[in-house]
Design a protein around this motif. Sequence first.
Motif, mmCIF file in Angstrom:
data_model
loop_
_atom_site.group_PDB
_atom_site.id
_atom_site.type_symbol
_atom_site.label_atom_id
_atom_site.label_comp_id
_atom_site.label_asym_id
_atom_site.label_seq_id
_atom_site.Cartn_x
_atom_site.Cartn_y
_atom_site.Cartn_z
ATOM 1 N N GLU A 241 96.531 12.175 7.592
ATOM 2 C CA GLU A 241 95.651 11.567 6.569
ATOM 3 C C GLU A 241 94.258 11.308 7.133
ATOM 4 O O GLU A 241 93.252 11.576 6.480
ATOM 5 C CB GLU A 241 96.251 10.250 6.069
ATOM 6 N N ALA A 242 94.219 10.776 8.355
ATOM 7 C CA ALA A 242 92.916 10.465 8.962
ATOM 8 C C ALA A 242 92.105 11.742 9.153
ATOM 9 O O ALA A 242 90.886 11.751 8.956
ATOM 10 C CB ALA A 242 93.123 9.760 10.298
ATOM 11 N N LEU A 246 88.467 12.295 7.511
ATOM 12 C CA LEU A 246 87.299 12.493 8.378
ATOM 13 C C LEU A 246 86.592 13.812 8.098
ATOM 14 O O LEU A 246 85.400 13.946 8.328
ATOM 15 C CB LEU A 246 87.749 12.573 9.835
ATOM 16 N N GLY A 247 87.354 14.803 7.665
ATOM 17 C CA GLY A 247 86.825 16.153 7.585
ATOM 18 C C GLY A 247 86.658 16.727 8.979
ATOM 19 O O GLY A 247 85.649 17.365 9.293
ATOM 20 N N PRO A 251 83.032 23.700 15.393
ATOM 21 C CA PRO A 251 82.913 23.057 16.701
ATOM 22 C C PRO A 251 82.597 21.560 16.581
ATOM 23 O O PRO A 251 81.923 21.134 15.633
ATOM 24 C CB PRO A 251 81.752 23.805 17.357
ATOM 25 N N ILE A 252 83.085 20.842 17.562
ATOM 26 C CA ILE A 252 82.839 19.398 17.577
ATOM 27 C C ILE A 252 82.903 18.892 19.013
ATOM 28 O O ILE A 252 83.724 19.373 19.807
ATOM 29 C CB ILE A 252 83.848 18.676 16.651
ATOM 30 N N VAL A 253 82.021 17.967 19.332
ATOM 31 C CA VAL A 253 82.019 17.360 20.666
ATOM 32 C C VAL A 253 82.546 15.935 20.545
ATOM 33 O O VAL A 253 82.112 15.187 19.663
ATOM 34 C CB VAL A 253 80.601 17.354 21.276
ATOM 35 N N GLY A 254 83.473 15.579 21.389
ATOM 36 C CA GLY A 254 84.009 14.216 21.395
ATOM 37 C C GLY A 254 83.182 13.330 22.308
ATOM 38 O O GLY A 254 82.931 13.681 23.458
ATOM 39 N N ASP A 318 76.273 15.683 12.319
ATOM 40 C CA ASP A 318 77.335 15.010 11.575
ATOM 41 C C ASP A 318 78.068 14.131 12.574
ATOM 42 O O ASP A 318 78.700 14.650 13.508
ATOM 43 C CB ASP A 318 78.337 16.024 11.001
ATOM 44 N N ILE A 319 77.960 12.822 12.398
ATOM 45 C CA ILE A 319 78.650 11.907 13.309
ATOM 46 C C ILE A 319 79.919 11.421 12.622
ATOM 47 O O ILE A 319 79.867 10.607 11.696
ATOM 48 C CB ILE A 319 77.756 10.699 13.688
ATOM 49 N N LEU A 320 81.049 11.944 13.060
ATOM 50 C CA LEU A 320 82.331 11.504 12.517
ATOM 51 C C LEU A 320 82.820 10.329 13.349
ATOM 52 O O LEU A 320 82.762 10.377 14.580
ATOM 53 C CB LEU A 320 83.370 12.628 12.589
#
Length: 468
Positions: A241-242, A246-247, A251-254, A318-320
């Motif tokens: 669900e999360a 969040l969508g 690519p994404i950087v943690g 985009d800051i998730l």
Amino acid sequence: PSIQYEQMRRKILNGVQEMWYFASGELKKMQKQALALSPQLATRITRVLEEGVVHKRSLMTDIDTLMEVDGYAAWREKEASDLSDLVQRRLDYLQNPEDCGSARKLVCNLNKGCGYGCQLHHLVYCFTVAYGTERTLILKSRGWRYRKAGWEEVFLPVSRTCTDPSGRTHSHWPGRPDTQVVELPIVDSLSPRPPYLPLAVPKDLAPRLARLHGDPIVWWIGQFLKFLLRPQEATSNMIQEASVKLGFKRPIVGVHIRRTDKVGTEAAFHSLEEYMAAVDEYYNLLEMKQKVDRRRVYLASDDPKVITEAQRKYPEYDILGDSNVAKTAAVSTRYSDTSLNGIILDIHFLSLCDYLVCTFSSQVCRVAYEIMQTLYPDAAKRFRSLDDIYYYGGQSSHIQIAVLPHRARDVNEMNLEQGDLVGIAGNHWDGYSKGKNLRTNQIGLYPSFKAQDRIEAADFPTYPQVPL
Ligand code: GDP
């Protein structure tokens, strides 16, 4: 591929990185001096920095491409999956004895007086000792500070057949080989220390790991987390669900920003800008190779303010991230069900990112990095730590071997002969590391590229009952 080829490929990548840490670090120092003396020289240095970093990116991209075109990608995938499968089957065998009544057991109490990441590391430490002594790990977790009902409400039990801590004979660590139940203390008060504590990896796997992976110990720890963190259905649903909400998308950087109780006690403060500079560099490098539709960051923190700060200061990103989750991490509410859900989600999403930017002084980020290793053949280089190098709490010393000699140029540096062993304390990420030369007992700085990690292969049981 030969082990020499794989190790050389990684050494070159590391060398390029270290060379740029060195060159850019020195140039920035010169630039500061130049500002007072000659504005023209300062401008010139700025240009060298701007052009130099493009050189570095180009080299790193080429090395990355080499890995794609050398024809070994399929081998790497298969070897990683075979190795993981072997270790998971061994753990399954160890944890599910046919007769619990006669099984040799190692009892571990989850409730070490510390945070979730620290407790996971405590549990993994217990599990590595269980593996090393061929004892089934029995986990005591009733009254756990993060979830009163215990571990099994959140994750699958560590055994299907054997969770009963009772037995004919009991003893504290180390007990005797025929003692049925041994209680393990926290690593801080462990005596005697067995040979299979981190940074040790099993000798029977070491040659394969040395070929496959840039930092075998992190891979090894990751395998225990993979076994331990199999979610219960409710946990799995929560994560699902999360993720939708969040969508979460690559690519994404943690990015993990540890603040509150850690700052000033166990770690220094680092500004959001420092983390974001490393994120920018990751994307600048990536854009040499592929088009990036949108720069995304997954931001986890125990400081809710930093999430809104990032969303305000970095509109091109985009800051998730959820500042309500960060709020539950406050020390006053930390040990609770909601806070546990928050940290499970944050570690999960951080581990799924392409790259991590954080402080390795935090166990939260180290755990995410360890889990990340289970998702790639070799994710050893997928991080930028603003402080420590990777370590495992309670580890035996971290040894490097000098591969090139070094002559100290000032009192802060130390000499190296090729082959010297160095106990490394840290990398300053400016071309230099600090350590102690075990031959001369000299403590000082040395160029990071002149020494390499030694893999600590130790005698572990080899589980012949489990087919290769
Ligand atoms: P360390 O103190 O940073 O080395 O890590 P620990 O995991 O041992 O203890 C810190 C605890 O603070 C975590 O277990 C969480 O409960 C909380 N915490 C720290 N950072 C975060 C974060 O980014 N997100 C969430 N949800 N909680 C955090």
